[in-house]
Scaffold this active site. Structure first.
Site, PDB file in Angstrom:
ATOM      1  N   LYS A 121       1.811  -9.159  -1.594  1.00 19.90           N
ATOM      2  CA  LYS A 121       1.006  -9.281  -2.936  1.00 19.90           C
ATOM      3  C   LYS A 121       0.979  -7.894  -3.529  1.00 19.90           C
ATOM      4  CE  LYS A 121      -3.783  -9.705  -2.802  1.00 19.90           C
ATOM      5  NZ  LYS A 121      -3.869  -8.322  -3.361  1.00 19.90           N
ATOM      6  N   LYS A 180       0.812  -1.282   0.140  1.00 17.80           N
ATOM      7  CA  LYS A 180       0.086  -0.061  -0.048  1.00 17.80           C
ATOM      8  C   LYS A 180       0.804   1.269  -0.052  1.00 17.80           C
ATOM      9  CE  LYS A 180      -4.103  -2.060   0.758  1.00 17.80           C
ATOM     10  NZ  LYS A 180      -5.236  -2.114   0.084  1.00 17.80           N
ATOM     11  N   HIS A 227      -7.425 -13.188  -7.107  1.00 16.71           N
ATOM     12  CA  HIS A 227      -8.381 -11.974  -6.455  1.00 16.71           C
ATOM     13  C   HIS A 227      -9.579 -11.832  -7.314  1.00 16.71           C
ATOM     14  CE1 HIS A 227      -9.299  -7.766  -5.228  1.00 16.71           C
ATOM     15  NE2 HIS A 227      -8.257  -7.938  -4.366  1.00 16.71           N
ATOM     16  N   LYS A 255     -13.956  -4.561   6.230  1.00 15.91           N
ATOM     17  CA  LYS A 255     -14.413  -3.583   5.737  1.00 15.91           C
ATOM     18  C   LYS A 255     -15.346  -4.078   4.539  1.00 15.91           C
ATOM     19  CE  LYS A 255     -10.874  -2.851   2.107  1.00 15.91           C
ATOM     20  NZ  LYS A 255      -9.707  -1.936   1.609  1.00 15.91           N
ATOM     21  N   ASP A 298      -1.670  -4.973  -5.200  1.00 15.01           N
ATOM     22  CA  ASP A 298      -3.134  -4.874  -5.318  1.00 15.01           C
ATOM     23  C   ASP A 298      -3.816  -5.192  -6.541  1.00 15.01           C
ATOM     24  OD1 ASP A 298      -5.362  -4.500  -3.718  1.00 15.01           O
ATOM     25  OD2 ASP A 298      -4.487  -2.621  -2.674  1.00 15.01           O
ATOM     26  N   GLU A 299      -5.179  -5.255  -6.411  1.00 18.73           N
ATOM     27  CA  GLU A 299      -5.802  -5.722  -7.555  1.00 18.73           C
ATOM     28  C   GLU A 299      -5.699  -4.837  -8.936  1.00 18.73           C
ATOM     29  OE1 GLU A 299      -7.173  -4.598  -5.065  1.00 18.73           O
ATOM     30  OE2 GLU A 299      -8.546  -2.861  -5.672  1.00 18.73           O
TER      31      GLU A 299
END
Lengths: 408, 408
Positions: B174, B148, B264, B304, B176-177
Site C-alpha cells: 500500500k 517506504k 487509513h 509506535k 502511505d497516507e
C-alpha cells in the site's frame, strides 16, 4: 536519518516552504528528538532506518528550524504536497503525528501556506466585500439569526420564524447545523417556502434578505441541493464543513455556484478545545478560506462557547488579514449571543462581523421580531457610542432584552 | 425546557433510538445540568428558553437516561436525523457540544445506531470474507506493507519496493497516507507501473497480490482516480478517510466500484488521543463500517502508536462483531510493527487481521524481500505455536529481524 537529523536550527525557510508551528510535549524522549520525530513522520521518515531509502529522498525531508521551549517550527518543501489537494496536505502535516506514543501532547497551532499552494485552491468567490455588495450594507455589522428550536419545527412554523426575524431587521436567517432534510421539515419544501417569505420580507422592508439553507449531505446530494437553491434564486448555502469534509467542500467549490458559501464548524471543539493537543481553530479558519468559503463561525469570546477573546481575534485575523490575494472572509460570531453582549462583541471583532444570535433573538420575551429589533438597536447604539441602557430608554425591545440578559 | 429537563432516568430507550455514551466533566455546573445540556444542544435545545418553540417539538428531545459517575447515556429519537446522511448525524451528536463553556471535557465514547439508520448506508461491499475470497487466503492473517520511504521515492524505485515485497510474500502493498499525486511519483504512472509489477509478482509466486493505491483527493478527482484503478484492473483503493471526509466517502461508496476500499485514519489522534475529550476510535470504526469500507487501521496495542491493547480490541469488536447484517470489516494493525511483535499481535487481534508493516519489513538488514519473508515466518511460527527464536534457527530472515528488533 534518525529523528534528530530532522532538526536543523540553521535552516532558513524558502519562500516556497510550507511552515507549521507545533506545540510539542515529549513522553520519555528529548524535545529535540520529539521535534525531529514530528518532522520525520510528517514528511519522509519513519521509526526505523529502511533499506529502501535513496539519497535523493533526503532532499525532501521536513526540517525543524526553530525550537522555543515546547514550541517548534517545521519547514516542509513544497514538493511533498499535491497542489489543490487539501486532504493530501493534511494527511502529511496533521496526520499520524498526533498518534505517536513518544508524544504526550501535540498541537498544530498554525500553518503558513506558500503562495503557490494557496493559489492552487479556489479561495472565496464573494468574501466580505462580495457579501456586503449583495446585501447592500457597506459598513455596519450584519445581523443573522438561526431558526430555533434547532430541530423539530415543522416547515410552516420554520417559515414563520424566518419571516419574523427578517421583518424585525435580520439580514441573514440560517438553518441550524443539524437541520438538513428530516421528515418534519423536508429540504425542498423548506427551501421553496422560506424563499417565498424572504421575498415578502424584502418587499415589505425594502432591504435585501438572505436565507442560509443547510445543504450538508454526501457530495452528490449536496451539489444537487446547491443547484436547487440556485435554481430557486437562493443566494446562500450553508455547510457543516467539518462533518462534510474537505474533499466534498473542494468539489462543491469547483462547481462555482452563484451562492455565497457559509461555513458552520460543528465538531471543531473535539480537536480545538484542548490548548495542548489537536489543531487550533485558526488553522481551520485558514483552510476554510483557502478552500473557498465566504463566511465562517469563529466563536465569540463571550457567550456559551469556550474560546478566549484572544483566540477569537486570531481566528478573525486568519480570515481577514492579507493572504496572497485571497479574498477576506466574514467572521461569524455565534454561540449564546444576546444584545447585552454587542458592545463587547464589536470591541473584539470590529464592524466586519456577522452577529448571529438564535436564543438571544427568539428568547426575547416580546418575540422574534422584537428580538431582532433589540439586536439591531444594540448595534446602532454601539456604533453611535451610546450606552445600551441609555438607548434602551427610547427603545423598548432593547429594554426588554437588557432586563432578561444582564451581564453577570 | 431547561437543561435538567432533558434528564429522565426512567426513560427506556426504544429500538429505533440512537444511543450515545459520553464521558462528561462539567465546569461550574452540576453533572445533571451538564448531562442535560449535552442532550439539549445535540437535539432541540439551546442555552435559553425561546418564544418560537412548539409543544410538539418537545417530543423530539434527546433524553439522558443513565448517569453513572461521569458516564452518561443519551437516547435520540430517530426522527432527529436524516437517513443516509452521516454529516447530518454527526453535526447533531458530535457537533457543538464539544465547545460548550460549561464543560471542561466531553468525550463521545460510543454510538449505538438503530437498524433503520444503519440500513440507510451502504456498508462494506466485500468485508473480511470478500477480501479473503479475492486473495484466496481462507484463514491466515494477511501481510501488508507500506512502500517506504513514505514520500520522495520516484516511481521506478517505488515499483521496485512493491515488487520486492510481493515476491517475498506480502499479500498487500500500500501507499502511505500522504502519497497521492506528487511530481516525484505521479498517480497514473505509479498506478500503471505498479500493477504491471503486481502481475509479474503474481505470475512468479502463483499467489494473488493487491496494490492499495491512495486515491485521496477532492471528490470528483477521487472518483476519477477510482475509475482509473478499476479500468486498469486494480482491485483496491485506499483513502485517508478523515482528511477526505464523510460526504466524499459516501459518494465514492455510492459509485459501487469493484474495488476493495481501504481506510487509513490519518489525523484521528487529534481527537481520539485524550481519553477524556473528543471522540473514541471505536466510534470512527463503526462509522467507517456503516459508510462502507472494507478495511480500517485500528492501531496495534504494540509498536509506535499510543493506543492500549484494550482500545484496540474494542476497535476490532466495532469492526467485526454482528451489526444488523452489515459485513465485518478487516482490522489493520499498523504503526511501528516488526516480526518480533507478531505473537503478541495475534493474541490481541486473532487471525482475522491484516498485519501492515513498513519499517519492520524494509528495515530488515537483508532488504525488503527478506523482510517480508521474516514477517511471514513470524506468522507461520506463531500459528504453529513455535517460539520465534526456535523457528528462527532454520529461518535466517527471521533470525536477522529478531536480532535487530528485540522486545525491550
Amino acid at each position: 536519518m534518525k529523528y534528530e537529523d530532522y532538526v536543523n536550527l540553521k535552516y532558513e525557510p524558502k519562500e516556497t516552504d510550507l511552515i507549521c508551528e507545533f506545540f510539542v510535549e515529549p513522553l520519555g524522549i528529548s524535545l529535540k528528538e520529539a521535534a525531529g520525530g514530528v518532522a520525520a513522520e510528517s514528511s519522509i521518515g519513519t521509526w526505523t532506518e529502511t533499506t529502501t531509502t535513496k539519497p535523493y529522498v533526503e532532499e525532501s525531508a521536513a526540517k525543524v528550524f526553530e525550537i522555543n521551549g515546547n514550541n517548534i517550527k517545521i519547514a516542509y518543501p513544497i514538493e511533498l504536497f499535491e497542489s489543490g489537494n487539501m486532504s493530501n496536505i493534511l494527511s502529511s502535516i496533521a496526520g499520524n503525528v498526533f498518534g505517536m506514543k513518544d508524544l504526550k501532547n501535540l498541537r498544530l497551532n498554525d500553518i503558513h501556506f506558500p503562495a503557490e499552494l494557496i493559489q492552487s485552491f479556489r479561495g472565496p468567490k464573494y468574501g466580505i466585500q462580495g457579501v456586503r455588495k449583495l446585501l447592500k450594507i457597506p459598513k455596519r455589522p450584519l445581523v443573522g439569526t438561526i431558526v430555533k428550536p434547532k430541530l423539530g419545527l415543522k416547515t410552516e412554523d420554520h417559515v414563520k420564524v424566518a419571516y419574523s426575524a427578517w421583518v424585525g431587521g435580520c439580514d441573514l436567517v440560517k438553518d441550524d447545523e443539524n437541520l438538513s432534510n428530516q421528515k418534519f421539515n423536508p429540504f425542498e419544501e423548506r427551501l421553496v417556502r422560506t424563499l417565498e417569505f424572504r421575498d415578502r420580507a424584502e418587499r415589505e422592508t425594502g432591504e435585501k434578505k438572505v436565507y442560509l439553507i443547510n445543504i450538508s449531505a454526501k457530495t452528490d446530494e449536496m451539489i444537487r441541493r446547491a443547484q436547487l437553491v440556485q435554481d430557486h434564486d437562493g443566494r446562500y448555502a450553508m455547510i457543516d464543513v467539518l462533518t462534510v469534509g474537505w474533499s466534498a467542500l473542494q468539489t462543491l467549490r469547483d462547481r462555482n455556484f452563484n451562492l455565497v458559501l457559509h461555513a458552520h464548524r460543528a465538531g471543531h471543539a473535539s480537536f480545538t478545545k484542548n490548548s495542548k493537543h489537536g489543531i487550533s481553530m485558526k488553522v481551520i479558519a485558514k483552510i476554510v478560506r483557502i478552500v473557498g468559503f465566504d463566511q465562517l463561525h469563529v466563536g465569540a469570546g463571550v457567550g456559551k462557547m469556550f474560546e478566549t477573546k484572544k483566540e477569537v481575534v486570531e481566528n478573525c485575523n486568519a480570515l481577514r488579514k492579507k493572504m496572497n490575494g485571497i479574498k477576506p472572509v466574514f467572521p461569524v460570531a455565534s454561540g449564546g449571543l444576546h444584545p447585552t453582549l454587542v458592545p463587547e462583541l464589536l470591541k473584539i471583532f470590529g464592524t466586519d462581523v456577522i452577529i448571529q444570535s438564535g436564543g438571544g433573538i427568539h428568547g426575547n420575551p416580546l418575540g422574534t421580531t422584537a428580538g431582532t429589533k433589540a439586536m439591531r438597536q444594540a448595534i446602532d447604539s454601539s456604533l453611535k457610542n451610546i450606552p445600551l441602557n441609555e438607548y434602551a430608554k427610547t427603545h423598548k425591545e432593547l429594554r426588554v432584552a437588557l432586563d432578561k440578559w444582564s451581564l453577570e
